[in-house]
Design a protein around this motif. Sequence first.
Motif, PDB file in Angstrom:
ATOM      1  N   MET A 193       0.843  -1.204   0.000  1.00 53.56           N
ATOM      2  CA  MET A 193       0.000   0.000   0.000  1.00 53.56           C
ATOM      3  C   MET A 193       0.877   1.253   0.000  1.00 53.56           C
ATOM      4  O   MET A 193       1.728   1.403   0.866  1.00 53.56           O
ATOM      5  N   GLN A 194       0.663   2.111  -0.968  1.00 57.43           N
ATOM      6  CA  GLN A 194       1.408   3.368  -1.023  1.00 57.43           C
ATOM      7  C   GLN A 194       0.618   4.439  -0.261  1.00 57.43           C
ATOM      8  O   GLN A 194      -0.540   4.701  -0.586  1.00 57.43           O
ATOM      9  N   ILE A 195       1.263   5.031   0.742  1.00 63.71           N
ATOM     10  CA  ILE A 195       0.598   6.040   1.576  1.00 63.71           C
ATOM     11  C   ILE A 195       1.141   7.425   1.226  1.00 63.71           C
ATOM     12  O   ILE A 195       2.349   7.665   1.272  1.00 63.71           O
ATOM     13  N   ILE A 196       0.233   8.327   0.878  1.00 64.31           N
ATOM     14  CA  ILE A 196       0.599   9.733   0.670  1.00 64.31           C
ATOM     15  C   ILE A 196       0.089  10.528   1.875  1.00 64.31           C
ATOM     16  O   ILE A 196      -1.108  10.500   2.175  1.00 64.31           O
ATOM     17  N   GLY A 197       0.989  11.187   2.572  1.00 64.89           N
ATOM     18  CA  GLY A 197       0.604  12.009   3.733  1.00 64.89           C
ATOM     19  C   GLY A 197      -0.031  13.302   3.248  1.00 64.89           C
ATOM     20  O   GLY A 197       0.560  14.042   2.473  1.00 64.89           O
ATOM     21  N   GLU A 198      -1.238  13.588   3.717  1.00 66.63           N
ATOM     22  CA  GLU A 198      -2.054  14.662   3.148  1.00 66.63           C
ATOM     23  C   GLU A 198      -1.940  16.015   3.853  1.00 66.63           C
ATOM     24  O   GLU A 198      -2.535  16.999   3.426  1.00 66.63           O
ATOM     25  N   LEU A 199      -1.135  16.083   4.943  1.00 71.13           N
ATOM     26  CA  LEU A 199      -1.305  17.212   5.862  1.00 71.13           C
ATOM     27  C   LEU A 199      -0.761  18.549   5.360  1.00 71.13           C
ATOM     28  O   LEU A 199      -1.217  19.606   5.781  1.00 71.13           O
ATOM     29  N   ILE A 200       0.247  18.513   4.452  1.00 71.44           N
ATOM     30  CA  ILE A 200       0.848  19.798   4.036  1.00 71.44           C
ATOM     31  C   ILE A 200       0.044  20.366   2.863  1.00 71.44           C
ATOM     32  O   ILE A 200       0.458  20.356   1.711  1.00 71.44           O
ATOM     33  N   ASN A 201      -1.137  20.837   3.223  1.00 75.32           N
ATOM     34  CA  ASN A 201      -2.103  21.343   2.250  1.00 75.32           C
ATOM     35  C   ASN A 201      -2.518  22.744   2.711  1.00 75.32           C
ATOM     36  O   ASN A 201      -3.046  22.903   3.823  1.00 75.32           O
ATOM     37  N   ALA A 202      -2.249  23.740   1.880  1.00 76.09           N
ATOM     38  CA  ALA A 202      -2.450  25.136   2.278  1.00 76.09           C
ATOM     39  C   ALA A 202      -3.914  25.457   2.593  1.00 76.09           C
ATOM     40  O   ALA A 202      -4.196  26.478   3.223  1.00 76.09           O
ATOM     41  N   SER A 203      -4.836  24.587   2.186  1.00 72.52           N
ATOM     42  CA  SER A 203      -6.237  24.843   2.516  1.00 72.52           C
ATOM     43  C   SER A 203      -6.490  24.593   4.009  1.00 72.52           C
ATOM     44  O   SER A 203      -7.506  25.026   4.553  1.00 72.52           O
ATOM     45  N   ARG A 204      -5.558  23.910   4.700  1.00 73.50           N
ATOM     46  CA  ARG A 204      -5.654  23.794   6.156  1.00 73.50           C
ATOM     47  C   ARG A 204      -5.054  25.082   6.753  1.00 73.50           C
ATOM     48  O   ARG A 204      -3.947  25.470   6.399  1.00 73.50           O
ATOM     49  N   LYS A 205      -5.827  25.671   7.692  1.00 73.48           N
ATOM     50  CA  LYS A 205      -5.480  27.019   8.184  1.00 73.48           C
ATOM     51  C   LYS A 205      -4.052  27.121   8.706  1.00 73.48           C
ATOM     52  O   LYS A 205      -3.297  28.015   8.324  1.00 73.48           O
ATOM     53  N   SER A 206      -3.666  26.178   9.589  1.00 75.35           N
ATOM     54  CA  SER A 206      -2.349  26.268  10.232  1.00 75.35           C
ATOM     55  C   SER A 206      -1.228  26.123   9.188  1.00 75.35           C
ATOM     56  O   SER A 206      -0.173  26.756   9.307  1.00 75.35           O
ATOM     57  N   ILE A 207      -1.466  25.321   8.182  1.00 74.14           N
ATOM     58  CA  ILE A 207      -0.450  25.119   7.143  1.00 74.14           C
ATOM     59  C   ILE A 207      -0.368  26.345   6.225  1.00 74.14           C
ATOM     60  O   ILE A 207       0.726  26.806   5.886  1.00 74.14           O
ATOM     61  N   GLY A 208      -1.529  26.880   5.866  1.00 75.31           N
ATOM     62  CA  GLY A 208      -1.542  28.099   5.046  1.00 75.31           C
ATOM     63  C   GLY A 208      -0.732  29.206   5.707  1.00 75.31           C
ATOM     64  O   GLY A 208       0.083  29.880   5.058  1.00 75.31           O
ATOM     65  N   LYS A 209      -0.928  29.344   7.016  1.00 76.10           N
ATOM     66  CA  LYS A 209      -0.194  30.364   7.780  1.00 76.10           C
ATOM     67  C   LYS A 209       1.307  30.071   7.785  1.00 76.10           C
ATOM     68  O   LYS A 209       2.127  30.962   7.575  1.00 76.10           O
ATOM     69  N   ALA A 210       1.660  28.815   8.019  1.00 72.20           N
ATOM     70  CA  ALA A 210       3.079  28.426   8.068  1.00 72.20           C
ATOM     71  C   ALA A 210       3.766  28.681   6.722  1.00 72.20           C
ATOM     72  O   ALA A 210       4.918  29.122   6.677  1.00 72.20           O
ATOM     73  N   ILE A 211       3.046  28.417   5.636  1.00 66.87           N
ATOM     74  CA  ILE A 211       3.641  28.630   4.309  1.00 66.87           C
ATOM     75  C   ILE A 211       3.862  30.128   4.087  1.00 66.87           C
ATOM     76  O   ILE A 211       4.929  30.561   3.656  1.00 66.87           O
TER      77      ILE A 211
END
Length: 266
Positions: free
Chosen positions: A1-19
Motif C-alpha cells: 500500500m502506497q501512503i501519501i501524507g495529506e497534511l501539508i495542504n495550504a487549505s488547512r489554516k495552520s499550514i496556510g499560515k506556516a507557508i
Amino acid sequence: MQIIGELINASRKSIGKAIKNRDAAMIGRIAKQQVACGADYVDVNAGVFVGDEAEYLKWLVETVQEAVDVPCAIDSPDPRAVEAALAVHKGTPIINSISMEKDRHDNLLPILAGTDLKVIALCVEDGAMPETKEDRLRIAGRLVDDLVQHDVRIENIYIDPLVQPLGTTDTCGKAFLDAIEAIRETFSEAHTMCGLSNISYWLPNRGFANQIFMAMAIAKGLDGAIVDPRNKRMMATIQAAETLIGRDSYCENYLEAHRNKLFEFP
Ligand code: THG
C-alpha cells in the motif's frame, strides 16, 4: 500500500499560515511526523496562493526534502507550479493529478509525456461528475490510453476513481468500490489511489466511517491512499485489512505492527 501524507495542504489554516510565514521548522516537523508514521510520499499543496503558487510550491518541495528522504506528491493543476516544483525536486515524485478536464489535461500532459514521473489520474471530465462505476471506468480508460500513447508507463499510473460525499447519492460509496474492483481487473498493471475522507462529509463519527470504508476499498484491491498517517486507527485499519486480504506474507507486517504497538490506541 502506497501512503501519501495529506497534511501539508495550504487549505488547512495552520499550514496556510506556516507557508505564508515561510515557517520551515513547522513544515519540516509535519513532514517528519508523516514519514515516521509510514508515509511513502508527502503531498505538497499551495493551491490557495493564486498567482504565487509556483513560488510557494517550490519552497515547499525544498523545505520538505530538507527534512525527509521520501519523494513528494506534487498537488497542483497549474503547469507553472508543477514545473517550478519539478525543477528542485530530487528523486521521482508523483504528480497529483491529471484528469480528462480539458485545461488540466492539456496543461499537464506535455510535462508527463516520455518521463518516468508517477501520476495520479483522477476520473473526472468536463461536464457532469462521474456517478456510476461505468462512468469511472470509461474515464479511466481514456486517461490510461492517452498517457500510455504519450509514453507514460502504465505501472506509473495511479487511477483515482474519485470519492464523493454520501448525500450526493446513497450509492456513490458502492459505485466507488465497484470501480476500484473493475479498474484492477481491466488495467491490472496500473495502480489505484484515492483520498477517501470525502465519503463521510455529512456524517457524524467520520473517523469510524472512513476506517470501515478504507477496509472495504482494500478488499476491492485499493493499493494507495492519501491520508493523515498520524491517525493511528486508520493506519491500523490499513495494516489489518492488507493482512486479512492476503497481501502480507506470513502476516509478518501485522506481527511487526503489533510489536510496535500500532494496535494500541490512546
Ligand atoms: N484525490 C486526489 N488528491 C486529493 C484528494 C483526492 N487531494 C486533496 C484531498 N483529496 C486529500 N487531501 C486532504 C488534505 C487535508 C484534509 C483532507 C484531505 C483535511 N481535512 C480536514 C477534515 O476533513 O476534517 C479539514 C481541513 C482542516 O483541517 O482545516 O485536513 O480525493 N488525487
